[in-house]
Design an enzyme around this catalytic site. Structure first.
Site, short mmCIF file in Angstrom:
data_model
loop_
_atom_site.label_atom_id
_atom_site.label_comp_id
_atom_site.label_asym_id
_atom_site.label_seq_id
_atom_site.Cartn_x
_atom_site.Cartn_y
_atom_site.Cartn_z
N HIS A 38 0.83 -1.22 0.00
CA HIS A 38 0.00 0.00 0.00
C HIS A 38 0.86 1.25 0.00
O HIS A 38 0.58 2.22 -0.70
CB HIS A 38 -0.96 0.00 1.20
N LYS A 120 -9.87 -8.34 6.88
CA LYS A 120 -10.56 -8.71 8.12
C LYS A 120 -10.49 -7.55 9.11
O LYS A 120 -9.58 -6.71 9.04
CB LYS A 120 -9.97 -9.97 8.73
#
Lengths: 210, 290
Positions: A38, A120
């Protein structure tokens, strides 16, 4: 609570139809990306693109990812892999905690035109706003369900930045079939995570009065 | 001593690919409590299916095989330099065999060593013991759950938590509430009361080696373990934070003496994949348990 089979590329209409609590089975091509990836997507590729300072290799990767991620999905996952001839086999492939990526995700969603993020634990308010603006959803895979998801990975198509980032952090391009997930953040501004957070805070207050 | 390395690899394989029976039984029981057809029930069904697949294929239950923590108690005179080397060799081999993920990242450069070995990794605690038996317990401590662990210094005015067991209860409930589902609930909580910041943390993690059926032998602590289990499950966080009745599978509390000025409560938060295994070696014979 509805149930959907979704295949990448996912249309805006399909993504906007999703509601918190819906169950989905996700198929098609996914790209794994966690912390280092990222940071690379935002600080190297996106910023380098706008300042015109990308190396040839980075530009090629940028263009390939633009294609894969447009109407596509990012998976927050650092897999365990095994060599299978010249390619790779995914051995264990559950999701990692998404909240660590909150500082980057809203930009990634809008820049690359994602229709969803798989992970998650849920994400924060800025990602929720980006999902609403873009027409995308957050797909929660059961944490630790690594053997189960690995069985749904049909093919490892490519891996990027493995030498620099290591196996868990590298960007793996994989074709999957019917990965089970729950929509916990939708494009209507709803988040199961904030709902549970509020309810548990109220429950704690009651317990602390005892 | 090639054979000890092989046995240690087998210990790692057992911990990584097979869930202890007591933890699996607690998950089964949890499934019975959740509303049929609910998202929470679905999550536990997926967990149980995954545990079965990992066992059948002998592949890791979770891709995050965590930080390997070895607790070694060795007979007087055994060379611990050699033992450490053998443990490191086993970790590198298990990583190569895809039983462990390479989980050692250089904190300065971000480079992964690729073999699971690094500064302070794996974690090994040595303790000399009487008798001629070597015992090794292994805990695979997941990273996501480690991130939501907590340490409180009592008293805490904000939580009206004093330096007593009710204060402990209050901060543990707060810690579990703060964790939400991010540490892969339902969790097993290892808790240490007392010690300093470092020994408290180590002792809290050590409690995770105890079975879910092994209540504390100190009656007040056993009662608190039971009460915290019940109350954590009233928080409504549920499996994965989806909401539901099962936020915690078990609470194990250990005690250390403390400095008069300090009263630490340390929570080692373990994801549902509470992976532990044990082996003993006596006169060349290796036995695996748990």
């Amino acid at each position: 609570m509805a149930s959907y089979d979704l295949t990448v590329p996912i249309s805006e209409k399909e993504a906007r139809a999703l509601q918190v609590g819906d169950t989905v089975r996700l198929s098609g091509i996914l790209v794994t990306a966690r912390d280092a990836a990222h940071r690379y997507l935002v600080e190297t590729l996106m910023q380098g693109r706008s300042s015109g300072s990308l190396s040839e290799a980075d530009l090629a990767l940028y263009q390939s990812l633009r294609t894969l991620l447009h109407d596509g999905l990012i998976y927050h996952c650092g897999p365990i892999v095994r060599r299978a001839g010249k390619s790779w086999e995914f051995v264990a492939t559950g999701p990692t905690t998404s909240s660590r990526l909150e500082q980057y995700e809203p930009e990634v969603i809008s820049h690359f035109g994602l229709r969803g993020v798989i992970g998650k634990g849920g994400m924060g308010a800025e990602t929720l706003a980006a999902l609403e603006k873009q027409g995308a959803a957050y797909f929660h895979v059961v944490g630790g369900a690594a053997a189960l998801v690995a069985r749904r990975v049909q093919e490892v198509l490519a891996v990027h930045k493995r030498a620099e980032m290591g196996v868990p952090e590298a960007m793996w391009v994989v074709r999957v079939a019917a990965v089970p997930a729950v929509v916990t953040m939708d494009s209507h501004g709803r988040s199961l995570h904030s709902k549970v957070e509020r309810a548990s805070a109220a429950a704690l207050e009651r317990l602390l009065k005892q | 001593m090639k054979s000890l390395v092989d046995s240690l690899v087998e210990l790692i394989r057992r911990a990584s690919t097979d869930l202890p029976a007591d933890v699996e039984a607690a998950l089964q029981a949890a499934l019975g409590r959740e509303e049929p057809g609910s998202v929470a029930a679905g999550a536990i069904e997926t967990i149980l299916e995954n545990v079965g697949l990992a066992r059948a294929d002998s592949t890791p239950i979770c891709q995050d095989t965590g930080t390997p923590v070895f607790y070694v108690s060795y007979p007087a005179g055994q060379n611990t330099i050699e033992l450490r080397r053998q443990i490191e060799a086993a970790v590198a081999q298990a990583t190569k065999k895809a039983l462990l993920r390479p989980n050692a990242v250089d904190t300065l450069t971000g480079r992964n060593t690729g073999n699971g070995l690094g500064l302070g990794l794996p974690v090994v605690y040595f303790e000399e013991r009487a008798g001629d038996q070597l015992e090794v317990s292994l805990l695979l401590k997941g990273g996501g759950s480690e991130n939501v662990g907590a340490q409180y210094a009592l008293p805490s005015a904000a939580l009206s938590a004093g330096r007593d067991l009710d204060g402990v209860r209050r901060v543990v409930l707060d810690g579990v509430r703060r964790a939400q589902g991010r540490g892969c609930a339902p969790a097993v909580l290892g808790i240490a009361i007392g010690g300093d910041r470092a020994t408290g943390r180590a002792h809290a993690a050590r409690q995770l080696l105890r079975g879910l059926d092994e209540a504390s032998s100190v009656q007040e602590l056993a009662e608190l373990e039971g009460r915290l289990l019940a109350e954590c499950n009233q928080l409504g966080i549920g499996p994965m934070g989806f909401g539901g009745k099962t936020t915690v599978l078990g609470v194990r509390i250990g005690l250390l003496h403390r400095h008069p000025a300090s009263y630490f409560v340390t929570i080692a938060y373990m994801c549902w994949a509470c992976r532990r295994a044990r082996m003993s070696v006596r006169r060349g014979k290796v036995t695996f348990t748990g």
